[in-house]
Structure formats: structure tokens, C-alpha cells
Design an enzyme around this catalytic site. Structure first.
Site, short mmCIF file in Angstrom:
data_model
loop_
_atom_site.label_atom_id
_atom_site.label_comp_id
_atom_site.label_asym_id
_atom_site.label_seq_id
_atom_site.Cartn_x
_atom_site.Cartn_y
_atom_site.Cartn_z
N GLY A 38 28.15 43.71 79.31
CA GLY A 38 29.43 44.01 79.78
C GLY A 38 30.53 43.33 79.18
O GLY A 38 30.46 43.11 78.24
N CYS A 39 31.57 43.05 79.93
CA CYS A 39 33.08 42.42 79.35
C CYS A 39 32.39 41.08 78.69
O CYS A 39 31.96 40.00 79.18
CB CYS A 39 33.78 42.16 80.67
SG CYS A 39 35.19 41.10 80.03
N PHE A 40 32.98 41.16 77.30
CA PHE A 40 32.39 39.92 76.66
C PHE A 40 33.23 38.84 76.99
O PHE A 40 32.81 37.67 76.61
CB PHE A 40 32.44 40.24 75.29
CG PHE A 40 33.57 40.84 74.62
CD1 PHE A 40 34.90 40.96 74.81
CD2 PHE A 40 33.51 41.85 73.34
CE1 PHE A 40 35.80 41.58 74.42
CE2 PHE A 40 34.56 42.47 72.85
CZ PHE A 40 36.06 42.11 73.31
N TYR A 183 40.87 39.40 86.65
CA TYR A 183 40.07 40.79 86.32
C TYR A 183 38.55 40.32 86.64
O TYR A 183 37.83 41.39 87.16
CB TYR A 183 39.93 40.70 84.57
CG TYR A 183 38.78 41.48 84.13
CD1 TYR A 183 38.76 42.79 84.17
CD2 TYR A 183 37.86 40.61 83.83
CE1 TYR A 183 37.51 43.29 83.73
CE2 TYR A 183 36.69 41.36 83.03
CZ TYR A 183 36.59 42.80 83.34
OH TYR A 183 35.31 43.37 82.89
#
Length: 209
Positions: A38-40, A183
Site C-alpha cells: 500500500g502507501c509507500f 493521513y
């Protein structure tokens, strides 16, 4: 850990006495590994905490587009996944240790998404770079499936060209800590990881052998 402390102490003593010495750290045997979770930004933070990890690079891999941009990957047409390239000192940490960290930082049950981010670019995947890594990756996936008694959606892919992401993505959790935390928490990552992994969620270190 003791060997690392000894190397540092030896270097300090040598410098203090005016002796020229090549640091043992410079002679470290390093290898690379590639993970998609997912989000790096979040994967980079997770692996940056691990002793023996010497470098992390956010980027893209597994697709067909050469030198993709963040916008292109986000468009969903490149087949690339957001990924992390991890360089590590094999005298301190090994690939199995990194697999332990990887699994406990992802939701292994969902396909083409992680937490609030959806699309193939956010799929979870392992990209073993040689036969030894592939064997370890496959064994770890079997172990996770047996532990939960459920099918695992995480892919094990062939190695592919890794393209570093734009500079503003690198080390994002340190460059923009407030935005990053908003986030990460807003996406529900910490809560979901704790729901799946309990006390083992998002470890800051690997377990003792």
C-alpha cells in the site's frame, strides 16, 4: 547489536588516538529486498525503524510503464504498485526478519487495496530478487495462511525493474510529520493492523532468534 557497538567503539578509539582505520560498517555485506504494502510512505516509516536497515527508497515496480510518475501510477493504468526498496546489513538483519515486518504492516486479506487506498497500485505483494528470497517469501505466505486459517491475497511476483519515486515522496514521514500522521490515522491503518495482528502489529524491531 553487540558487534555493531564494538565496531563503533573501535572506530571512536582509533580516531581519538590518531590512527587511520577503515570502519567495519563500511565493509558491511548489504542486500536488497522489495515490498509492496500500500502507501509507500507508511512502508518506509515501518522499515526505517528496523535495526540493520541501511536505506529505504519509495518507488514503483511490477508494471509495464518505464520511469512512471506518481500521477501515472495513481491513474491505475501502469500495472505498477507503490513499493519500497530496502537495503539491509545481513550481519544484523536477514530477509526472514524483513518478511516478519512486512506481514505485520499490511492487511493480507484484501485484494488490490490497503486500508483506505484502493486500486491495483495499492496491492500488497512480495518481489523476491533471487531463489532464496522466493523460497522464504512463499514459506512465509503459507505460514500466515495457516496462522489465520484464511486465504491470503498478497501476491508473490517475479522481480521487476524498480523505479524510485519523486524526491518529495522520499522520507515523507520525516519531512511532513503532521500531514503524514493525519493521513495514516485517517486511513485507519494503525487500527486495522492492531485488529489483525494484535500486539505484533507494526513492530519497531524484529523478534529475537
Amino acid at each position: 547489536m553487540a558487534a555493531l557497538k564494538f565496531a563503533r567503539s573501535g572506530l571512536i578509539l582509533a580516531l581519538a588516538s590518531g590512527i587511520t582505520l577503515t570502519s567495519n560498517l563500511a565493509l558491511a555485506d548489504t542486500e536488497k529486498a522489495v515490498f509492496a504494502g500500500g502507501c509507500f510512505w507508511c512502508m518506509e516509516e515501518a522499515f526505517d525503524k528496523i535495526e540493520g536497515v541501511t536505506k529505504t527508497t519509495s518507488g514503483y515496480t511490477g508494471g509495464t510503464t518505464e520511469n512512471p510518475t506518481y500521477k501515472e501510477v495513481g491513474g491505475g493504468n501502469t500495472q505498477h504498485a507503490e513499493a519500497l526498496e530496502v537495503e539491509y546489513d545481513t550481519d544484523i538483519v536477514d530477509y526472514n526478519d524483513l518478511l516478519y515486518v512486512f506481514w505485520r504492516n499490511i492487511d493480507p486479506f484484501v485484494e488490490n487495496r490497503q486500508f483506505c487506498d484502493s486500486g491495483s497500485e495499492y496491492r500488497s505483494a512480495l518481489f523476491p530478487l533471487d531463489d532464496a528470497q522466493r523460497e522464504a517469501a512463499e514459506a512465509s505466505k503459507v505460514a500466515v495462511a495457516e496462522h489465520f486459517g484464511e486465504p491470503i491475497a498478497t501476491e508473490i511476483n517475479a522481480p521487476a525493474t524498480f523505479y524510485p519515486a519523486e524526491e518529495y515522496h522520499q522520507d515523507y514521514h520525516n519531512k511532513n510529520p503532521v500531514r503524514y500522521r493525519l493521513y495514516k490515522n485517517g486511513c485507519g491503518r494503525p487500527d486495522r493492523l492492531e485488529e489483525i495482528w494484535g500486539d505484533e502489529a507494526a513492530p519497531g524491531e524484529v523478534p529475537d532468534a
